[in-house]
Every structure is written in C-alpha cells, then in structure tokens.
Motif scaffolding. Structure first.
Motif, PDB file in Angstrom:
ATOM      1  N   ASN A 133      46.306  31.704  32.346  1.00  0.00           N
ATOM      2  CA  ASN A 133      47.148  32.853  32.703  1.00  0.00           C
ATOM      3  C   ASN A 133      48.109  33.159  31.540  1.00  0.00           C
ATOM      4  OD1 ASN A 133      49.315  33.564  35.607  1.00  0.00           O
ATOM      5  ND2 ASN A 133      48.506  34.885  34.021  1.00  0.00           N
ATOM      6  N   HIS A 161      50.726  29.591  31.053  1.00  0.00           N
ATOM      7  CA  HIS A 161      50.214  28.427  31.778  1.00  0.00           C
ATOM      8  C   HIS A 161      48.801  28.157  31.242  1.00  0.00           C
ATOM      9  CE1 HIS A 161      53.544  29.613  34.195  1.00  0.00           C
ATOM     10  NE2 HIS A 161      52.926  30.613  34.764  1.00  0.00           N
ATOM     11  N   ASP A 177      45.410  27.158  33.478  1.00  0.00           N
ATOM     12  CA  ASP A 177      44.646  28.130  34.246  1.00  0.00           C
ATOM     13  C   ASP A 177      44.385  29.424  33.481  1.00  0.00           C
ATOM     14  OD1 ASP A 177      47.190  29.263  34.371  1.00  0.00           O
ATOM     15  OD2 ASP A 177      47.608  28.306  36.293  1.00  0.00           O
ATOM     16  N   GLY A 190      52.052  32.587  41.993  1.00  0.00           N
ATOM     17  CA  GLY A 190      51.654  31.275  41.474  1.00  0.00           C
ATOM     18  C   GLY A 190      52.869  30.521  40.986  1.00  0.00           C
ATOM     19  N   GLY A 220      37.998  37.577  32.141  1.00  0.00           N
ATOM     20  CA  GLY A 220      39.177  37.273  32.960  1.00  0.00           C
ATOM     21  C   GLY A 220      39.548  38.409  33.879  1.00  0.00           C
ATOM     22  N   CYS A 221      40.842  38.573  34.132  1.00  0.00           N
ATOM     23  CA  CYS A 221      41.267  39.608  35.056  1.00  0.00           C
ATOM     24  C   CYS A 221      42.607  40.221  34.646  1.00  0.00           C
ATOM     25  CB  CYS A 221      41.335  39.066  36.482  1.00  0.00           C
ATOM     26  SG  CYS A 221      42.610  37.830  36.715  1.00  0.00           S
ATOM     27  N   ARG A 280      36.124  34.696  37.891  1.00  0.00           N
ATOM     28  CA  ARG A 280      35.744  33.323  37.568  1.00  0.00           C
ATOM     29  C   ARG A 280      36.899  32.583  36.914  1.00  0.00           C
ATOM     30  NH1 ARG A 280      33.639  32.513  31.694  1.00  0.00           N
ATOM     31  NH2 ARG A 280      34.866  30.700  32.285  1.00  0.00           N
ATOM     32  N   VAL A 281      38.108  33.125  37.030  1.00  0.00           N
ATOM     33  CA  VAL A 281      39.266  32.443  36.448  1.00  0.00           C
ATOM     34  C   VAL A 281      40.143  31.872  37.565  1.00  0.00           C
ATOM     35  CG1 VAL A 281      39.373  33.566  34.200  1.00  0.00           C
ATOM     36  CG2 VAL A 281      40.343  34.720  36.187  1.00  0.00           C
ATOM     37  N   MET A 282      40.963  30.893  37.187  1.00  0.00           N
ATOM     38  CA  MET A 282      41.753  30.129  38.154  1.00  0.00           C
ATOM     39  C   MET A 282      42.733  30.984  38.950  1.00  0.00           C
ATOM     40  SD  MET A 282      41.073  27.073  38.370  1.00  0.00           S
ATOM     41  CE  MET A 282      39.503  26.778  37.611  1.00  0.00           C
ATOM     42  N   LYS A 283      43.350  31.940  38.265  1.00  0.00           N
ATOM     43  CA  LYS A 283      44.369  32.731  38.935  1.00  0.00           C
ATOM     44  C   LYS A 283      43.970  34.188  38.864  1.00  0.00           C
ATOM     45  CE  LYS A 283      48.871  31.564  38.203  1.00  0.00           C
ATOM     46  NZ  LYS A 283      49.892  31.097  37.243  1.00  0.00           N
ATOM     47  N   ASN A 284      44.096  34.877  40.004  1.00  0.00           N
ATOM     48  CA  ASN A 284      43.609  36.239  40.038  1.00  0.00           C
ATOM     49  C   ASN A 284      44.210  36.923  41.251  1.00  0.00           C
ATOM     50  OD1 ASN A 284      42.149  38.590  40.057  1.00  0.00           O
ATOM     51  ND2 ASN A 284      40.188  37.599  39.675  1.00  0.00           N
ATOM     52  N   VAL A 285      45.091  37.865  41.029  1.00  0.00           N
ATOM     53  CA  VAL A 285      45.644  38.604  42.165  1.00  0.00           C
ATOM     54  C   VAL A 285      45.339  40.094  42.013  1.00  0.00           C
ATOM     55  CG1 VAL A 285      47.417  36.899  42.662  1.00  0.00           C
ATOM     56  CG2 VAL A 285      47.965  38.756  41.106  1.00  0.00           C
ATOM     57  N   THR A 286      44.208  40.388  41.364  1.00  0.00           N
ATOM     58  CA  THR A 286      43.842  41.769  41.114  1.00  0.00           C
ATOM     59  C   THR A 286      43.129  42.346  42.333  1.00  0.00           C
ATOM     60  OG1 THR A 286      43.355  40.900  38.913  1.00  0.00           O
ATOM     61  CG2 THR A 286      42.950  43.227  39.284  1.00  0.00           C
ATOM     62  N   VAL A 302      44.671  37.177  32.658  1.00  0.00           N
ATOM     63  CA  VAL A 302      44.057  35.846  32.723  1.00  0.00           C
ATOM     64  C   VAL A 302      42.747  35.866  31.947  1.00  0.00           C
ATOM     65  CG1 VAL A 302      43.284  33.977  34.235  1.00  0.00           C
ATOM     66  CG2 VAL A 302      45.022  35.565  35.041  1.00  0.00           C
ATOM     67  N   PRO A 344      39.281  33.179  30.630  1.00  0.00           N
ATOM     68  CA  PRO A 344      38.681  31.846  30.684  1.00  0.00           C
ATOM     69  C   PRO A 344      39.248  31.026  29.520  1.00  0.00           C
ATOM     70  CG  PRO A 344      37.004  33.569  30.758  1.00  0.00           C
ATOM     71  CD  PRO A 344      38.282  34.225  30.385  1.00  0.00           C
ATOM     72  N   LEU A 345      39.584  29.795  29.791  1.00  0.00           N
ATOM     73  CA  LEU A 345      40.283  28.970  28.807  1.00  0.00           C
ATOM     74  C   LEU A 345      39.537  28.857  27.474  1.00  0.00           C
ATOM     75  CD1 LEU A 345      42.952  27.590  28.942  1.00  0.00           C
ATOM     76  CD2 LEU A 345      41.784  25.479  29.589  1.00  0.00           C
ATOM     77  N   THR A 369      45.471  40.660  36.353  1.00  0.00           N
ATOM     78  CA  THR A 369      46.737  40.058  36.742  1.00  0.00           C
ATOM     79  C   THR A 369      46.524  38.714  37.429  1.00  0.00           C
ATOM     80  OG1 THR A 369      48.706  40.295  38.162  1.00  0.00           O
ATOM     81  CG2 THR A 369      46.804  41.626  38.766  1.00  0.00           C
ATOM     82  N   GLY A 370      47.271  37.721  36.981  1.00  0.00           N
ATOM     83  CA  GLY A 370      47.121  36.372  37.514  1.00  0.00           C
ATOM     84  C   GLY A 370      48.144  36.046  38.575  1.00  0.00           C
ATOM     85  N   GLU A 371      49.328  36.682  38.480  1.00  0.00           N
ATOM     86  CA  GLU A 371      50.355  36.352  39.468  1.00  0.00           C
ATOM     87  C   GLU A 371      51.388  37.450  39.703  1.00  0.00           C
ATOM     88  OE1 GLU A 371      51.910  32.669  37.986  1.00  0.00           O
ATOM     89  OE2 GLU A 371      52.755  33.530  36.174  1.00  0.00           O
ATOM     90  N   SER A 389      35.192  22.229  31.265  1.00  0.00           N
ATOM     91  CA  SER A 389      36.563  22.168  30.745  1.00  0.00           C
ATOM     92  C   SER A 389      37.442  23.257  31.341  1.00  0.00           C
ATOM     93  CB  SER A 389      36.572  22.265  29.229  1.00  0.00           C
ATOM     94  OG  SER A 389      36.185  23.559  28.840  1.00  0.00           O
ATOM     95  N   GLU A 390      36.819  24.244  31.978  1.00  0.00           N
ATOM     96  CA  GLU A 390      37.600  25.291  32.655  1.00  0.00           C
ATOM     97  C   GLU A 390      37.658  25.064  34.161  1.00  0.00           C
ATOM     98  OE1 GLU A 390      36.057  29.117  31.624  1.00  0.00           O
ATOM     99  OE2 GLU A 390      36.255  28.730  29.493  1.00  0.00           O
TER     100      GLU A 390
END
Lengths: 412, 478
Positions: free
Chosen positions: B389, B384, B387, B164, B423-424, A154-160, B355, B357-358, B426-428, A67-68
């Motif tokens: 974020n 969003h 994803d 993004g 997660g992390c 492991r997440v969709m968006k990551n600019v770290t 960000v 995990p959903l 920063t996403g964008e 689901s992710e």
C-alpha cells in the motif's frame, strides 16, 4: 458453444463459455445446479434443477506469488492441489477449511476452492486468523444474467468500490457462479503444540478455552468434544480415554511454540492438562478435527453446524440434550458447535431452533436425508426484514432466479 | 477550484430549505441542528481540504431512533444525506453537497457492551477508533485496525471506508474485525446485520456494507472483535543503498515465514525531511529504510529481530538498529510517525493511496519518480511495505490553483500506474470524490453496473452520499 442448452451436465473450460451457458439458461429460465466437484451436493434444500453447471474444468492455479502471500486459482481447482502447492512453499490457507467430504460420504480432499469460498466453512484456526471470506482478496464470477463480473483484486489491501468479492462468499452459489478467486495465504507454522485435558464438562471446557484465547499467546485452535467422539482418532491416549477431550493449540517457531505452550499449561493448571502433543501428532490430531473424523462413522445421523457465542454454547447444548440425545464438537472455543443428532424425522430441528431462539445463534443442517431436508428449514430462517433484503440481493445478481434457486431458502 | 465536478444541486430543495429545516427541527427536537452559516462552515470539507461546499444543514443525532427519523424524513422529501464521522476522509468521502444534510454521528460515542470472555465489544458508531481500545486497554485488550488518524476518526467512518492501518498485515483490516452493525436504511428502516457470532446467517451483507462509503445506509452501532495485547513489541530499523534491495528484503522476510506486525518503508526524501524535524537519528546516507516490528515475549522478540537481521545481511544493509528498550523503540518510530507532519511543515502535500503487488515495488517507485518529475513535483514515499500500500506524498503549493489541478493529474497518473502493475486505486482511503472518475481504470462496465445495482437496491433514489465512488456519467446512465 452454440445451439440451445442441453439438459444435463456441463463443465466448460473457458469462463466465456460458462457465461454463455448461464445467459442461455437465463433466456430459457432453466434452473442451474451450480457445482464444483459435487462434494457438498447433498447440503441444502433438495431442488429439481434443469441442468448442472460445473467449474471442475476451470481448475488452474492462475498465479502464485509466495513472497506476496497471494494465490489466484480458478474456482474448480481442487483444494488438495492448492494446499499441496502451498505446502511445497511452506505456506498454507490460514483459515484451515473444514473438509466436509468424508462426513458426507466422499473421499478426503476432493472439494474445490470455489466450494470452500461459496460456503465459507472455516476451520479451527478461524478463531485466530479469520474466516475463509476474510482471506478473499478478489473474485471473478458470472452473475445470473451471464455477465462476467470482477471485484477486489490480487493485492492485500483494496477498498476500491463495494466489496462484492466477500459479499458473494457464503452465498452457496445462489448469487453468482464464482470462476476465479484471489486469496491471501500465510507462511505455514513451523511448530505446533497441543495441550489436552480430559473429562471436562462442557461448561468448564468452554471456560478453559476462553481463558486460553484471552492470553497473548495467539492460541489457534480451541476444541472440546463429547466423550466417545474421539474414539477413531489416531492418538491412542486420546482415542482410548473414554472421556471428553478438550484441546488447545499454539503454533509458531519452535522456541516460541514451546514457550507459549508452557505458559498456557501453567495458566490452565486448574483444568489439569494431562497430555501435550508436539508437532507431528498435533498435525494429525487437527487434521482429524478438520475432516470431522468424529462424525464419519454414523452417516445416517443428521449433523448440524451451530454458530453462537462461546459462553452461551454449553447452556444451549445442555438444553437441547435434555430433549434429544446429541454429540457435540465445540470449535472456536464454543462459538461454533457441530452437533450430531439421532436419525429422527425432523433431525432435531424443532428443539434446536426453539433453543436457539431462546439463547441466540443460528444453525444449518449440514447432513440429512433429502426427505428430511425437503421438509424443514435447512438454513436458519431469517427475520422478515433480512429475508426481504436477501430477496432483493438475489434479484440484483440473478433476476430470473436460475442459480441454485431454492438451495438456501425457497425465496432465493 | 479544480477539475472534479459535483452533482448540480436540486433547486427545489434549496428553495424549500427554511420550511424543510423547520420541520426537521420539530421532528427530532433532541438532536442538534446546525443551520447558521458559521456553524455549517465547520463541516464544509473533510481532510481533502481542496474541496469545500456548504451543506443545507448539519444534524447531530444522539440515537439510532433519531437517525431513523431523520432519514425517513429526508427520504420522504427527497433530500440528499451525507453521513459523516470525524471528517478525516482523505478522499472527500464526507464532502457535503449544497442540497444535502450532513448527518454527523460524532455525538454517538457510547460503549454499549464489553464482553472480554467472548472478546467482543458493541459501540456506537461515533466513538473514535482509539476510544474502543481505551475502553478495554486496562484489561490488556485492544481493537486491532489502527489507521493513522485513529485518535480522531470514528469507528463508523472506519466501517464506511474499510480502514486499515500499520498493523493490518497481521490483524487484517476493518472488514476482518467487525462482526455486526446496526444500520439505518435511507427509508428509515433499522436493521441488525451480523451480531456477536463469528459467522452471519444467510448472505454476507456485512461485507457489502463495510467499505461502501456511507452509500448503503447509516451505521449507528458496531460490534467488533477484540484481541489480547501481545506481551511486548519492538522494532528494528534497516537502511539500504537502493530501493530495490529494501523491497527484496521485505520479500525475503516474508519468504522466511515471518509476518511482522508492521513493515514500514521510507525513501530518501522522506527520511531526510523527517530527520530534519524529528531528529530520530535516521541514517542519511541510505536510499531507503525499513522499520520492522515484531511482537511477543522479550526472548521471542530478540530471536525474531536477530533472524530478520540475518536475512537483511543478504541485501547489503548500510545500517541495522535493533531496539532493546522502550526508549529506543519510541525513537525508531518517532521519525516515521512524524514524517507526514514534517513534510507538511515544508510544503503542502497530496497523499496518494495506491496499492501494488510487492514484486513490482522497484518499478513502481522508479515510475512514480518519473511521473512526478514530468509534472515538476518533488515526491516522498512512505508506505506499508508488507501489503504494497503506497503513500507517495507529492509536494505542491495548495494556494496555486494551477498546481492543484496539476497535482491531481499527477496523482491520477500514479494510480493508473498502480492498476497497470496489477494493483488498485485505493488501499485504505476510499474512492470518495477523488478517485471516482478513475473507476473505469479498474472496473469494466459490467463490474460497475453490478455495484451500482446494489447501491440502487439499498437506496433507489440515490440520496445517500451521492456523487461519490461511481463516475458521475455512470450515475446518469442508470
């Protein structure tokens, strides 16, 4: 693992042990052949290594959250196993990795996911969904100092921080040894339809494929193959056509796929679409493209992978074919050409590279005897500035130069 | 002023300022050089407005050659350089330094080449994100990543932060849509990385450059992929009684094989504030809403929205509104698009960009609420959902220095929570100065060292955009 490193084959089952082995090799300056399960061993410049380090025992799927849309696997996990797991959950790897195995003398589906990312060889759907490296969300790897490094997540968006994960993709094991990879996956397409035209010349075919890609119908496959290449294909009408085969794929929910395919057929009237495959035969057809079925029959013939612009490709191939006899599979509407050349001493290198210099693009020799690969540039020679930068990057990851040294270029 | 430190300026540069600027002026007579205080004031901050610093000077080049000459000069004289596009960074990525020259690419806005058959365009780095789409829209094409600042932000800035946007679940982020760049290294060397082809030869330097926050070089040209616009797009709005059910519905939509082009989530405070200002007709009796947009022909859209509506039924929706017309679509989007502005009307806010995990969504929202209560702040969540974020907006008073410091601590705690949940940071938005000191939360010493080795390889003197991305003490340790 203690004691000095033995010359030979190592396949540790713990990342720490792998890191330890690399650190030891760095100490003793022992060149390592970085390997998954070895299906691409015969690609690249032939190099004498001191030892082989394989990820084949680092083969677990560490995390899968359908689901992710994320799957995390150790580098040695077999591609076939990952794809089966995804299929069980009606998902897939969107970049449809090419299975080089059968064209290189191995069975199908034996590659590892690490090998796929390390070589970044994406399949037909790349044109719509992006490349293998585009789907890398994160990476764990061991650099040439034996340090375990992680990038992304492991997440969709990551600019770290810097994107080392994608940066290490396509480096053929020369920067670091990947040990774990997080990938973005997508729902599998429920319906697939393929429109086939026969007998188009290269120029006309590429025109048709580009036209299809310039529509809003999310075309996800655009290939064209020279006459005779499809002889081994399962679909009788294709195999027996004796003509060039041009194929356009759409995927979606059933009603959408049908609608889009119908609209495309209307738009492509001038190219005389002669056949339409529904889901079952389509899957077989595209799996055969993916396994490079057309290049499995003549293993002694060199095979090139050429990256260029779609509209340039037919001119380029035409120019090469005036000098040597070639068979071509155009993928990505022509942005990628798989080219089979006769088994001549230089595998056609001189002609191909000279023509590329004129038209633009780059070529990698994927299949040839070691003697040939030892004598020519297997990977596209880089301009001096880029080569200097590449040497610096190699230094940064692998200062002693023990990870697949010389596999891509003598300098790195 | 709050707790994020900036590197101390090089006094010798400050002392030589007049002489250096005179020489720079002579070197690039064609470029605009801003040296007066009033002029420099315009560039003293980016969209992280709590931090300000007057730069040594601002230079606006018009060509790659000028950028090269400027960087070569700065390299020789050991002058720091802060590259800048439109200055929309929310993380302080373009914050000047007292001893640095701001190199602003906003005058380089040309579209150099459009090739619709191969579906690529080559543009100068200072063109706005939406400027690219504007250049090809008449032919029905578009550039996919769409950060919410897209009218103002530049493609060069997008490359720097790997931007993004709302539509990236389907089309990917900047790194997935850029094929090549022309980049000037700190020593003035000009390099072409990648190109119009879909794969680069050799190492993937493009991957390293995209998202490097202007620390590896100054990008002056960008080659991007273009897509044909869909036949149509329409959203639906679904209201839920709990955040959990909204989160579970997102997972169920994806599990059903549908990847909507946008999947936006707003919680109760965000809905109420936005409704107050935008009057988009959002339901006020719900805890959360989802805005789900799908693309295709009219029939395809109807079918997909219908299907999503059926899926949502399992999660006890309190409201379902499917758009049947452009007017209705605009109304559904109106509240979401106005939300940031609306919240800005009632209060200053600090926008977080973590960000998760959903599957951790309900826990994340609960803990974020708890953290904000502890710091005595109200929070509104807009993000969003596809994803994971998150963009919690923490409401505070920017004129109260104590509140500013507290809101930063509160934000840091939320970001640590995101990392803990898998997660992390920063996403964008990027790391910039804002999240620099939190990098240890996400990366080990070896991870950071490997990244800094790459920085040092491109820029051994650390002159390009220093004081960003990496913890200051780490830089000292190098």
């Amino acid at each position: 693992m203690t004691g000095p490193m033995r010359v030979g084959f190592h396949a540790p089952d713990a990342v720490e042990e792998l890191a330890h082995l690399v650190a030891e090799a760095a100490d003793t300056r022992t060149p390592i052949e970085v390997m998954g399960r070895g299906t691409k061993r015969e690609v690249g410049r032939p190099v004498k290594y001191g030892t082989v380090l394989s990820t084949e025992n680092l083969n677990a799927v560490s995390l899968y959250e359908p689901s992710e849309l994320v799957l995390v696997a150790q580098a040695g996990a077999p591609l076939a196993q990952i794809e089966q797991l995804l299929a069980d959950n009606e998902q897939e790897l969107p970049f449809e990795p090419v299975d080089l195995g059968p064209a290189l003398g191995f069975g199908p589906g034996q590659a590892t996911i690490g090998g796929v990312i390390a070589t970044n060889i994406s399949g037909s759907r790349r044109i719509h969904s992006g490349s293998a490296r585009d789907h890398v969300l994160g990476l764990e790897a061991v650099n040439g100092r034996g340090e375990i490094i992680r990038s992304g997540g492991r997440v969709m968006k990551n600019v770290t921080g810097y994107d080392l994960a994608r940066g290490m993709s396509g480096s053929w094991g020369t920067l670091a040894m990947m040990t774990e990879i997080a990938l973005k996956v997508l729902p599998a397409q429920r319906e697939m339809r393929t429109i086939i035209c026969f007998g188009l010349d290269d120029q006309t075919a590429v025109e048709a494929l580009c036209l299809a890609l310039g529509t809003p119908f999310e075309v996800s496959g655009t290939v064209h193959m020279h006459a005779g290449l499809a002889e081994q294909f399962s679909e009788a009408e294709i195999a027996g056509s004796g003509k060039s085969v041009t194929a356009i794929r759409v995927e979606n929910f059933p009603a959408s796929a049908r609608y889009r395919s119908n609209r495309l057929k209307q738009m492509l009237q001038a190219y005389a679409p002669a056949l339409e495959l529904d889901t079952g035969p389509s899957r077989i057809f595209w799996n055969e493209v993916r396994a490079l079925r057309m290049f499995q029959r003549r293993p002694d013939h060199p095979l090139w992978r050429i990256s260029t612009q779609a509209t340039i490709a037919p001119k380029l191939i035409n120019a090469v074919s005036r000098k040597i006899e070639v068979r071509a599979l155009y993928d990505w509407s022509g942005g990628l050409v798989w080219l089979e050349t006769p088994p001549i001493s230089d595998a056609g290198t001189v002609e191909i590279r000279r023509t590329l210099a004129e038209f633009g693009g780059h070529a990698t020799l994927i299949r040839a005897d070691a003697s040939v690969r030892g004598a020519i540039d297997v990977f596209q020679p880089l301009d001096p500035q880029l080569m200097a930068l590449s040497t610096s990057l190699k230094q940064v990851f692998d200062p002693v130069g023990i990870l697949n040294p010389g596999r891509m270029y003598p300098e790195i | 002023m709050s707790h994020i430190a900036l590197p101390s300026p090089d006094q010798t540069i400050l002392e030589r300022r007049n002489d250096l600027l005179k020489r720079l002026k002579k070197l690039v007579p064609g470029a605009i050089l801003i040296t007066d205080e009033e002029g420099r004031r315009t560039f003293e901050t980016d969209a992280l407005t709590a931090y300000r610093c007057l730069p040594l000077a601002v230079v606006l080049p018009k060509s790659t050659e000028q950028v090269s000459a400027i960087l070569h000069f700065c390299h020789q004289n050991k002058i720091k350089v802060v590259p800048r596009g439109a200055g929309t960074s929310l993380a302080g990525g373009a914050l000047p330094l007292e001893d640095a020259i701001v190199l602003c690419l906003s005058r380089m806005t040309q579209v150099l080449d459009i090739d619709l058959v191969n579906r690529v365009a080559r543009v100068e780095a200072g063109i706005t994100n939406s400027g690219i789409t504007d250049a090809v829209a008449s032919e029905g094409f578009f550039y996919a990543p769409d950060p919410s600042s897209q009218i103002a932000c530049t493609i060069g800035g997008n490359v720097a932060t790997n931007s993004g946007g709302a539509h990236c679940l389907k089309y990917g982020v900047t790194t997935n849509n850029v094929l090549g760049v022309r980049i000037v290294l700190m020593n003035g060397e000009v390099l072409d990385i990648g190109g119009p082809e879909l794969d680069p030869p050799g190492y993937d330097f493009l991957a390293l450059i995209v998202g490097s926050e202007g620390q590896l070089g100054v990008v002056t040209e960008v080659t991007v992929r273009l897509f044909k616009a869909p036949e149509g797009a329409r959203p639906m709005l679904i209201g839920f009684g709990t955040n959990e059910s909204a989160g579970a519905c997102v997972a169920a939509i994806i599990a059903a094989g549908i990847v909507p082009v946008a999947l936006e989530f707003m919680d109760r405070p965000a809905i109420h504030v936005s409704e107050q200002f935008a009057a988009a007709g959002y339901p006020l009796d719900v805890e959360a809403i989802l805005i789900v947009e799908v693309q295709g022909s009219d029939d395809e859209i109807d079918t997909l929205l219908e299907k999503i509506g059926q899926i949502a039924e399992d999660f006890s929706p309190l409201t379902i509104r499917m758009s049947q017309s452009e007017e209705e679509s605009a109304k559904i989007w109106k509240g979401r698009k106005a939300a940031f502005g609306a919240i800005g009307q009632i209060s200053d806010y600090y926008c977080i960009d973590g960000v998760i995990p959903l599957s951790k969504l309900p826990k994340a929202l609960q803990d974020i609420g708890w953290i904000c209560r502890r710091y005595r702040f109200d929070v509104a969540n807009i993000f969003h959902a596809g994803d994971g974020n998150l963009h919690p907006l923490i409401l505070y008073d920017a004129n109260d220095p104590l509140q500013l410091e507290r809101v930063e601590l509160c934000g840091a705690e939320i970001l640590k929570l995101c990392v803990e949940l898998g997660g992390c940071l920063t996403g964008e938005h990027g790391v910039g100065i804002e999240k620099r000191e939190l990098m240890h939360e996400q990366f080990s010493e070896a991870d950071l060292t490997q990244q800094m080795r790459i920085k040092a390889m491109f820029d051994p003197d650390w002159l390009l955009n220093p004081g960003k991305v990496f913890p200051l003490d780490e830089r000292g340790a190098q």
